[in-house]
Design a protein around this motif. Structure first.
Motif, mmCIF file in Angstrom:
data_model
loop_
_atom_site.group_PDB
_atom_site.id
_atom_site.type_symbol
_atom_site.label_atom_id
_atom_site.label_comp_id
_atom_site.label_asym_id
_atom_site.label_seq_id
_atom_site.Cartn_x
_atom_site.Cartn_y
_atom_site.Cartn_z
ATOM 1 N N LYS A 193 -2.129 -44.911 -44.688
ATOM 2 C CA LYS A 193 -0.857 -44.315 -44.946
ATOM 3 C C LYS A 193 -1.256 -42.993 -45.273
ATOM 4 C CE LYS A 193 1.274 -48.389 -45.225
ATOM 5 N NZ LYS A 193 2.441 -48.805 -44.272
ATOM 6 N N ASP B 63 1.241 -51.075 -57.086
ATOM 7 C CA ASP B 63 1.058 -50.868 -55.695
ATOM 8 C C ASP B 63 1.441 -49.472 -55.431
ATOM 9 O OD1 ASP B 63 1.583 -50.356 -52.899
ATOM 10 O OD2 ASP B 63 2.116 -52.304 -52.575
ATOM 11 N N THR C 295 -2.323 -54.831 -48.220
ATOM 12 C CA THR C 295 -1.956 -56.318 -48.379
ATOM 13 C C THR C 295 -3.056 -56.966 -48.959
ATOM 14 O OG1 THR C 295 -0.633 -56.248 -46.468
ATOM 15 C CG2 THR C 295 -1.321 -58.288 -47.051
HETATM 16 C C1 LIG Z 1 4.271 -50.429 -50.757
HETATM 17 C C2 LIG Z 1 3.271 -51.132 -49.759
HETATM 18 N N1 LIG Z 1 2.580 -51.938 -49.987
HETATM 19 C C3 LIG Z 1 1.609 -52.818 -49.276
HETATM 20 C C4 LIG Z 1 1.522 -52.504 -47.866
HETATM 21 C C5 LIG Z 1 0.531 -53.074 -47.198
HETATM 22 O O1 LIG Z 1 -0.501 -52.235 -46.593
HETATM 23 P P1 LIG Z 1 -1.443 -52.603 -45.193
HETATM 24 O O2 LIG Z 1 -0.539 -52.276 -44.407
HETATM 25 O O3 LIG Z 1 -2.720 -51.793 -45.726
HETATM 26 O O4 LIG Z 1 -1.816 -54.141 -45.391
HETATM 27 C C6 LIG Z 1 2.342 -51.489 -47.319
HETATM 28 C C7 LIG Z 1 2.522 -51.117 -45.897
HETATM 29 O O5 LIG Z 1 3.537 -50.860 -45.373
HETATM 30 C C8 LIG Z 1 3.278 -50.732 -48.204
HETATM 31 O O6 LIG Z 1 4.351 -49.778 -47.788
#
Ligand SMILES: Cc1ncc(COP(=O)(O)O)c(C=O)c1O
Length: 414
Positions: free
Chosen positions: A229, A203, A98
């Protein structure tokens, strides 16, 4: 995975708050790796010294501090190797996907010192991109142009030209969709954007460890990754910033990360992310060979044993671990809770949106009507998923669907 707790809903309208009840000790079959993954043992082991004795601040000049500095820089080099970056200094450690998405988009806008003319994105981005653009557009900081997707969830390449214009400043498109696992065909759009000198962000949070990532082959200027992840802890991620890309910091403070992200580094998590990236790189060719047959088995058995089911995104190229399945005449919140009580963890959409009664914007963008979007479940497998897990889960999914349908007014009429 040890003992678990089952959650029940207080009332039919109570989607966000669940009453937690103790369930008997049962093994959880965790099929929600796109939400988060367990920390890998090798990662935890590498992190432990930095949570205990090696607690120095990497900015300190003494030996304890310099040990931490060395560990951070070694991890930076591992992340650079993982994504094919030319220089480890192109890696900024952040708190996760994020923050990386926010930094990429807002940092590009702020660096220009004036509103971005046009930002090209898609209709199926994660909320970490979607909401940032929504806020920027609302404040007059950019005009957003969204590339639609096909019914299979793929970027509609025929719409490309209309979404890339001479005044486009930034393109931000995900590599892999978090809900469907669809691998987006971004190459041509990125090439066209590069020819026009447009800044390109991707992303890659759901791509990491599932498909090879090479920033030079992709031709991107900015790329977001998230540790949790990938078998690293929550709260750590990176933003890759190609040398020469104009980007302004969002978090000001100390001069950490070469003034691009202030704040003392999360050394243990950074070390963990470095190890996770190395493991993912080593396992990249073997992991899909092991996981894909399990995902395919799950899909095949569900589709053959349960009528009125379909795979959302089946017509697209997908990552090996994800399947998003429509179970007509069910409600996905009820499904998630009922399966949870049987020891199976799945998701009714993106983890960031669960508890949100709105149907998935991804499935709606693919043309599903609201009731079908509300009846779709995401299963996402991981490095710890076994064939036994899948074979145990299948009959439990079958009976759960039967139970939920038996109370569905439209199913009864059939
Ligand atoms: C495609 C994608 N972008 C961004 C994020 C956000 O990542 P984070 O949980 O590390 O903030 C996620 C989390 O599910 C995601 O699947």
């Amino acid at each position: 995975m040890g003992s678990s707790q089952a959650r029940v809903r207080n009332s039919p309208n109570d989607v966000g708050t669940y009453l937690t009840v103790a369930a008997e000790d049962m093994k959880t079959i965790y099929l929600d790796h796109n939400a988060t993954t367990p920390i890998r043992p090798e990662v935890l082991e590498a992190m432990m010294p930095f949570l205990k004795d090696e607690f120095g601040n990497p900015s300190s000049l003494h030996q304890l501090g310099q040990k931490s500095r060395k560990a951070v820089e070694e991890a930076r080099a591992k992340l650079a190797a993982f994504i094919g970056a030319d220089d480890p200094n192109e890696i900024i450690f952040t708190s996760g996907g994020t923050e990386s998405d926010n930094l990429a988009i807002k940092g590009t806008a702020v660096a220009r010192g004036k509103p971005l003319s046009k930002v090209t994105t898609s209709t199926v981005e994660h909320s970490a991109v979607r909401r940032v653009l929504f806020q920027l557009e609302k404040s007059g900081w950019c005009q957003v142009s969204k590339i639609p997707v096909t019914s299979a969830g793929c970027l509609d390449k025929s719409a490309r030209e209309t979404h890339l214009s001479p005044d486009t400043d930034l393109v931000t498109l995900m590599l892999v969709n978090n809900e469907t696992g669809v691998i987006q065909p971004v190459e041509e759009i990125f090439i066209a954007a590069r020819e026009k000198g447009v800044t390109i962000h991707t992303d890659a949070v759901q791509a990491a460890g599932r498909i090879p990532i090479d920033v030079n082959q992709l031709g991107v200027d900015l790329l977001s990754l998230s540790g949790h992840k990938l078998g690293a802890p929550k709260g750590i991620g990176i933003l890759y910033v190609r040398k020469g890309t104009r980007l302004e910091a969002l978090i000001h403070g100390g001069s950490q990360e070469k003034n691009r992200r202030g704040g003392t580094e999360n050394v243990a998590a950074i070390v963990g992310l470095g190890v996770a990236a190395d493991l993912a790189r080593e396992e990249l060719s073997a992991a899909p060979r092991r996981i894909e047959p399990l995902r395919n088995l799950l899909e095949k058995e569900i589709l053959s044993q349960i009528p009125k089911t379909a795979v959302n995104g089946a017509g697209a190229t997908r990552v090996c671990n994800t399947t998003n399945i429509l179970f007509e005449f069910t409600d996905n919140t009820q499904m998630v809770m009922a399966l949870d009580m049987k020891g199976i963890s799945v998701s009714n959409g993106s983890a960031c949106a669960s508890g949100n009664p709105e149907p998935s914007h991804v499935l709606l963008a693919m043309g599903l009507p609201q009731d079908k979007a509300h009846a779709s479940i995401r299963f996402s497998l991981g490095s710890d998923t076994t064939k036994e897990d899948i074979e145990t889960a299948i009959p439990l999914i079958v009976t759960t669907v039967q139970q939920i349908r038996s109370n569905h007014p439209l199913w009864k009429e059939k």
